[in-house]
Design an enzyme around this catalytic site. Structure first.
Site, PDB file in Angstrom:
ATOM      1  N   GLU A  62      -2.754   6.018   4.444  1.00  0.00           N
ATOM      2  CA  GLU A  62      -1.444   5.599   3.953  1.00  0.00           C
ATOM      3  C   GLU A  62      -0.437   5.378   5.080  1.00  0.00           C
ATOM      4  OE1 GLU A  62       0.210   8.301   1.083  1.00  0.00           O
ATOM      5  OE2 GLU A  62      -1.611   8.326  -0.118  1.00  0.00           O
ATOM      6  N   ASP A  63      -0.516   6.209   6.124  1.00  0.00           N
ATOM      7  CA  ASP A  63       0.589   6.285   7.075  1.00  0.00           C
ATOM      8  C   ASP A  63       0.265   5.924   8.521  1.00  0.00           C
ATOM      9  OD1 ASP A  63       2.095   7.205   4.936  1.00  0.00           O
ATOM     10  OD2 ASP A  63       1.779   9.311   5.427  1.00  0.00           O
TER      11      ASP A  63
END
Length: 186
Positions: A62-63
């Site tokens: 996600e990051d």
């Protein structure tokens, strides 16, 4: 070096590099503290080595720039499956609202495998602990640091308690439930 040391050490190395120069939302604490806390929570709750490694890696897709192929190549299919299960739906993520993303998480966790639920619970417990610390320091100004206000955060975390209910009996679930009730008491 035994398998445990290899998996955990490799996950720490990969996650630390991927999250380099990232910081927690509520503080100036390096972000990598969060995946480490998730790993400790999982270990304390009897998770196996692969679940702990996936917990360390849970936010990388996600990051960070880490890809599914990277995780599969380094750690194999099971850890990739666990990381994907504990991640928000990645495709089109940037085009969905906060509410849509969180509703999808709530719904997908209801039917997720227990190990995925364990990672999600450890993640959310770590997050709520950070939020409690932030609230103790800054009061209601805490909510200004998030993409959604108090009421939406309350809805999300209370809904997660229901989605993760099959974990009842695990210490982390009880701690998560207690922390949510404490933070969002009216």
């Amino acid at each position: 070096m035994n398998k445990f040391n290899y998996l955990i050490n490799k996950a720490i190395e990969v996650a630390a590099k991927a999250h380099e120069r990232h910081y927690r939302k509520v503080t100036d604490i390096p972000y990598i503290v969060h995946p480490f806390e998730v790993a400790m929570i999982l270990q304390e709750n009897g998770a196996d080595d692969e679940v702990i490694a996936a917990g360390i890696l849970h936010d990388t897709l996600e990051d960070t720039d880490l890809t599914e192929d990277d995780i599969k190549e380094i750690f194999g299919d099971r850890i990739l499956e666990l990381v994907l299960g504990a991640s928000e739906e990645l495709e089109g993520r940037e085009n969905r609202s906060w509410y849509e993303r969180k509703l999808h998480t709530i719904e997908s966790l209801k039917n997720a495998k227990e190990h995925v639920k364990m990672i999600a619970c450890a993640d959310k417990l770590s997050n709520i602990r950070s939020m409690l610390n932030g609230y103790n320091e800054m009061g209601s100004k805490l909510w200004d640091r998030f993409n959604a206000p108090y009421e939406k955060q309350k809805w999300y975390y209370q809904s997660l308690i229901q989605s993760l209910k099959s974990l009842e009996g695990l210490t982390m679930y009880a701690q998560f439930q207690e922390a949510v009730e404490f933070l969002f008491k009216d």
